[in-house]
Design a protein around this motif. Structure first.
Motif, PDB file in Angstrom:
ATOM      1  N   TYR A  55      27.186  30.477 -80.067  1.00 61.34           N
ATOM      2  CA  TYR A  55      26.257  30.278 -78.632  1.00 61.34           C
ATOM      3  C   TYR A  55      25.652  31.855 -78.505  1.00 61.34           C
ATOM      4  O   TYR A  55      25.831  32.748 -79.023  1.00 61.34           O
ATOM      5  N   SER A  56      24.539  31.478 -77.606  1.00 59.42           N
ATOM      6  CA  SER A  56      23.755  32.756 -77.154  1.00 59.42           C
ATOM      7  C   SER A  56      24.544  33.357 -76.005  1.00 59.42           C
ATOM      8  O   SER A  56      24.836  32.385 -75.013  1.00 59.42           O
ATOM      9  N   GLY A  57      24.900  34.628 -76.024  1.00 54.90           N
ATOM     10  CA  GLY A  57      25.298  35.056 -74.805  1.00 54.90           C
ATOM     11  C   GLY A  57      24.634  36.466 -74.623  1.00 54.90           C
ATOM     12  O   GLY A  57      23.700  36.791 -75.200  1.00 54.90           O
ATOM     13  N   ARG A  58      24.940  36.841 -73.201  1.00 52.49           N
ATOM     14  CA  ARG A  58      24.317  38.279 -72.923  1.00 52.49           C
ATOM     15  C   ARG A  58      25.632  39.366 -72.470  1.00 52.49           C
ATOM     16  O   ARG A  58      26.821  38.879 -72.100  1.00 52.49           O
ATOM     17  N   LEU A  59      25.515  40.500 -73.019  1.00 52.60           N
ATOM     18  CA  LEU A  59      26.553  41.679 -72.790  1.00 52.60           C
ATOM     19  C   LEU A  59      26.326  42.111 -71.256  1.00 52.60           C
ATOM     20  O   LEU A  59      25.393  42.309 -70.820  1.00 52.60           O
ATOM     21  N   GLN A  60      27.498  42.180 -71.001  1.00 54.49           N
ATOM     22  CA  GLN A  60      27.747  42.727 -69.525  1.00 54.49           C
ATOM     23  C   GLN A  60      29.000  44.202 -69.452  1.00 54.49           C
ATOM     24  O   GLN A  60      29.975  43.954 -70.243  1.00 54.49           O
ATOM     25  N   ASP A 215      28.908  37.132 -71.849  1.00 50.79           N
ATOM     26  CA  ASP A 215      29.071  36.008 -70.824  1.00 50.79           C
ATOM     27  C   ASP A 215      28.213  34.706 -71.564  1.00 50.79           C
ATOM     28  O   ASP A 215      27.329  35.059 -72.238  1.00 50.79           O
ATOM     29  N   PHE A 216      28.975  33.678 -71.815  1.00 49.47           N
ATOM     30  CA  PHE A 216      27.989  32.469 -72.370  1.00 49.47           C
ATOM     31  C   PHE A 216      28.487  31.274 -72.002  1.00 49.47           C
ATOM     32  O   PHE A 216      29.670  31.226 -71.467  1.00 49.47           O
ATOM     33  N   ASP A 217      27.701  30.418 -72.340  1.00 56.41           N
ATOM     34  CA  ASP A 217      28.293  28.828 -71.837  1.00 56.41           C
ATOM     35  C   ASP A 217      28.404  28.170 -72.809  1.00 56.41           C
ATOM     36  O   ASP A 217      27.713  27.892 -73.898  1.00 56.41           O
ATOM     37  N   VAL A 218      29.639  27.225 -72.979  1.00 56.28           N
ATOM     38  CA  VAL A 218      29.921  26.627 -73.969  1.00 56.28           C
ATOM     39  C   VAL A 218      29.894  25.224 -73.663  1.00 56.28           C
ATOM     40  O   VAL A 218      30.102  25.016 -72.249  1.00 56.28           O
ATOM     41  N   ASP A 219      29.741  24.370 -74.584  1.00 57.72           N
ATOM     42  CA  ASP A 219      29.548  23.065 -74.280  1.00 57.72           C
ATOM     43  C   ASP A 219      30.942  22.375 -74.057  1.00 57.72           C
ATOM     44  O   ASP A 219      31.794  22.760 -74.322  1.00 57.72           O
ATOM     45  N   ALA A 286      23.227  38.335 -77.415  1.00 56.54           N
ATOM     46  CA  ALA A 286      24.025  38.540 -78.620  1.00 56.54           C
ATOM     47  C   ALA A 286      24.394  36.947 -79.175  1.00 56.54           C
ATOM     48  O   ALA A 286      24.379  36.064 -78.185  1.00 56.54           O
ATOM     49  N   ARG A 287      24.852  36.830 -80.405  1.00 59.81           N
ATOM     50  CA  ARG A 287      25.529  35.634 -80.897  1.00 59.81           C
ATOM     51  C   ARG A 287      26.942  35.490 -80.926  1.00 59.81           C
ATOM     52  O   ARG A 287      27.660  36.522 -81.272  1.00 59.81           O
ATOM     53  N   VAL A 288      27.662  34.631 -80.289  1.00 61.22           N
ATOM     54  CA  VAL A 288      29.105  34.716 -79.885  1.00 61.22           C
ATOM     55  C   VAL A 288      29.677  33.530 -80.629  1.00 61.22           C
ATOM     56  O   VAL A 288      29.121  32.120 -80.586  1.00 61.22           O
ATOM     57  N   SER A 289      30.356  33.582 -81.632  1.00 63.06           N
ATOM     58  CA  SER A 289      30.988  32.472 -82.337  1.00 63.06           C
ATOM     59  C   SER A 289      32.483  32.166 -82.069  1.00 63.06           C
ATOM     60  O   SER A 289      33.403  33.136 -81.913  1.00 63.06           O
TER      61      SER A 289
END
Length: 382
Positions: A55-60, A215-219, A286-289
């Motif tokens: 997923y695509s995420g953003r660093l905080q 932080d990222f959103d997952v299905d 960032a890419r989060v796996s």
């Protein structure tokens, strides 16, 4: 004789023409050889995988602080350089402390005077008690001295509180870093007069460096597969930046939101990563796996071998008779460039990976065996 001779020649010519015509018809009626399409076929890959979703995420930043003055005054020192890393407690700014030192000294003097008055009032009250016992003082005078003693004691407490407040204000003249982190530029420099409070301009900002959040959103599928049981089994989370080919940084789930968004069908997840080198900067994408750490056996194929039939996904399997067979498949995640097949294929089966557009299910094919694309590629997600 002449007449009979002329009659036999046309008959012979007609016979020859008939033979030629029959031969031509026989040649034209022969069926052409059927063209068998040639296709590339590869055996499905069967190996242990740790299935993941990316997923695509953003660093905080874990901590982000707007540094503001808590007392008004003139800035006399700036202790840091723009972008400097600081430790908790390091000084950042100094506001002229002289007025606040004077206020603290004045409060200390007032406290000393209040304590002296309280000492005198307490002694006077003790004397009044003795006089009252000998009927040498009226009850009203006794009550006045008792009240004066209580009032003096209260004045001491008020003077102590005033001195404490003065000391707090004096302490606020030195603005320290509340957390470890990295400061931005100084928005107010030496000589500037600053106001105090939340509405006052920010002097600088400070963000913590390590750890850092993504932080990222997952299905819904990923949530049900991995995250709703996060407390029962290990969930592996990895992160990679836009300029990196893999997801090499290992982290852990910090929190999962308490509800699924109806409009998007996703749920917000926060992961925590160590960032001792400071390479992860708040605000970066960032890419989060996300996936299960224990590997499991899986069948994988090249994504290009998968076709769509309305809402179904399928591949063409080549059987032992070199016949293409339609096979519906159910897809998992991408692992090392190959698609996991959740169901529909078995180890050892061969599928068409190139030329599928030239083949209909049930047709014979000419087989050229090739390796599955990506099978020997370097592992990018480990």
């Amino acid at each position: 004789m002449i007449h009979a001779h002329r009659h036999r020649i046309p008959m012979a010519a007609s016979g020859a023409a008939f033979v030629l015509l029959l031969g031509a018809c026989s040649h034209a009626g022969a069926p052409a050889a059927a063209q068998v399409p040639s296709v590339d076929v590869a055996e499905v890959v069967n190996r242990q995988v740790a299935e993941r979703q990316v997923y695509s995420g953003r660093l905080q930043a874990v901590d982000r602080v707007d540094i503001r003055a808590q007392v008004p005054g003139k800035i006399t020192k700036v202790y840091f350089r723009d972008g400097q890393r600081v430790k908790k407690g390091d000084p950042l700014f100094l506001i002229d402390p002289r007025p606040y030192q004077a206020a603290a000294d004045r409060a200390a003097a007032q406290l000393a005077a209040a304590r002296a008055r309280a000492t005198f009032a307490s002694a006077d009250y003790v004397r009044a008690q003795k006089l009252l016992a000998g009927n040498a003082i009226s009850r009203r005078d006794f009550d006045d001295r008792f009240n004066a003693s209580l009032s003096a004691t209260a004045d001491v407490k008020a003077a102590e509180a005033a001195l404490e407040q003065a000391k707090v204000d004096l302490g606020y003249t030195t603005i320290d870093a509340p957390v470890d982190g990295k400061v931005s530029r100084a928005e107010r420099t030496v000589g500037n007069i600053v106001a105090a409070g939340y509405s006052s301009p920010s002097l600088t900002t400070l963000v913590s460096i390590s750890p850092i959040y993504a932080d990222f959103d997952v299905d819904e599928r990923t949530y049900l597969q991995f995250l709703d049981t996060a407390g029962q089994r290990e969930v592996e989370v990895r992160l990679g930046l836009a300029n990196e080919t893999g997801v090499t940084r290992l982290g852990k789930i910090a929190s999962v939101d308490n509800q699924l968004e109806n409009t998007t069908g996703t749920i917000r997840v926060r992961a925590s990563f160590e960032n001792t080198d400071g390479a992860l900067v708040p605000g970066l994408f960032a890419r989060v796996s996300v996936g299960a750490a224990p590997p499991h056996p899986a069948v994988l194929v090249d994504d290009r071998a998968i076709s769509t039939d309305q809402a179904k996904k399928y591949v063409l399997v080549v059987d032992g008779n070199k016949t293409a067979q339609y096979r519906e498949v159910f897809l998992g995640s991408l692992v090392d460039g190959l698609r996991v097949i959740s169901s529909g294929l078995k180890p050892g089966e061969r599928i068409i990976v190139d030329g599928i557009q030239r083949v209909h299910p049930g047709e014979q094919v000419q087989v050229k065996v090739v390796p599955m694309a990506g099978e020997n590629d370097p592992v990018a997600t480990r």
